[in-house]
Design an enzyme around this catalytic site. Structure first.
Site, mmCIF file in Angstrom:
data_model
loop_
_atom_site.group_PDB
_atom_site.id
_atom_site.type_symbol
_atom_site.label_atom_id
_atom_site.label_comp_id
_atom_site.label_asym_id
_atom_site.label_seq_id
_atom_site.Cartn_x
_atom_site.Cartn_y
_atom_site.Cartn_z
ATOM 1 N N CYS A 252 -38.344 17.436 -5.213
ATOM 2 C CA CYS A 252 -37.618 16.299 -4.640
ATOM 3 C C CYS A 252 -36.133 16.619 -4.509
ATOM 4 C CB CYS A 252 -37.807 15.041 -5.481
ATOM 5 S SG CYS A 252 -37.217 15.208 -7.161
ATOM 6 N N ASP B 151 -33.878 16.587 -6.866
ATOM 7 C CA ASP B 151 -33.007 15.875 -7.789
ATOM 8 C C ASP B 151 -32.439 16.831 -8.830
ATOM 9 O OD1 ASP B 151 -33.572 13.650 -6.400
ATOM 10 O OD2 ASP B 151 -34.771 12.665 -7.940
ATOM 11 N N CYS C 7 -32.779 10.203 -7.635
ATOM 12 C CA CYS C 7 -33.322 8.879 -7.375
ATOM 13 C C CYS C 7 -32.901 7.897 -8.468
ATOM 14 C CB CYS C 7 -34.847 8.959 -7.334
ATOM 15 S SG CYS C 7 -35.553 9.274 -8.945
ATOM 16 N N CYS D 293 -39.520 11.762 -13.363
ATOM 17 C CA CYS D 293 -38.062 11.656 -13.454
ATOM 18 C C CYS D 293 -37.626 11.655 -14.925
ATOM 19 C CB CYS D 293 -37.561 10.399 -12.762
ATOM 20 S SG CYS D 293 -38.245 10.180 -11.112
HETATM 21 FE FE1 FES Z 1 -38.034 13.412 -8.443
HETATM 22 FE FE2 FES Z 1 -36.849 11.162 -9.259
HETATM 23 S S1 FES Z 1 -37.848 11.504 -7.375
HETATM 24 S S2 FES Z 1 -36.714 13.127 -10.149
#
Ligand code: FES
Length: 143
Positions: A33, A35, A58, A102
């Site tokens: 993602c 992040d 996110c 996450c």
């Molecule tokens: Fe992957 Fe939050 S969407 S860490």
């Protein structure tokens, strides 16, 4: 979808920023993602006297890093090492299943910062902190 606690930590994240002359800095990312979470620790004796974070990610990643900093601030290194993503999720009154990964990032960021602290002391962190995942295998981030 999100608990009041998640929304609170997302809207008003605690301990945001950097620590100058930090004793340990950990950066982890989820390649899927994109992040990124960076954690800064100030350590005196065996205690984490200050902790700050920066998260490019996110809302759940911001909320989990925020609460993780609160959970380890003032604690001993041993206590911080015991922080699990499960405890982080519980402290937030839960996360939707697709967002559980996450919280893994938050646990890993704390461990990466502690590993960096030990490395700076000339100590091999692996027997103490364990092996850090290079990326998030514990989840299936589909963002
Ligand atoms: Fe992957 Fe939050 S969407 S860490």
């Amino acid at each position: 979808m999100y608990s009041a606690k998640v929304m609170d930590h997302f809207a008003n994240p605690r301990n945001v920023g950097e620590i100058e002359n930090a004793d340990g800095i950990g950066e982890v990312g989820n390649p899927k993602c994109g992040d990124i979470m960076k954690m800064f620790l100030k350590i005196e004796g065996n205690r984490i006297t200050d902790v700050k974070f920066k998260t490019f990610g996110c809302g759940a990643a911001i909320a989990t890093s925020s609460i993780a900093t609160e959970m380890i601030k003032g604690k001993s290194i041993d206590d911080a090492l015991k922080l699990t993503n499960k405890a982080v999720v519980e402290a937030l009154d839960g996360l939707p299943p697709v967002k559980l990964h996450c919280s893994v990032l938050a646990e890993q960021a704390v461990k990466a910062a502690l590993a960096d602290y030990y490395r700076r002391q000339g100590v091999d962190p692996e027997p103490i902190v364990g092996k850090l995942e290079e990326d998030c295998h514990a989840c299936s981030c589909e963002v």
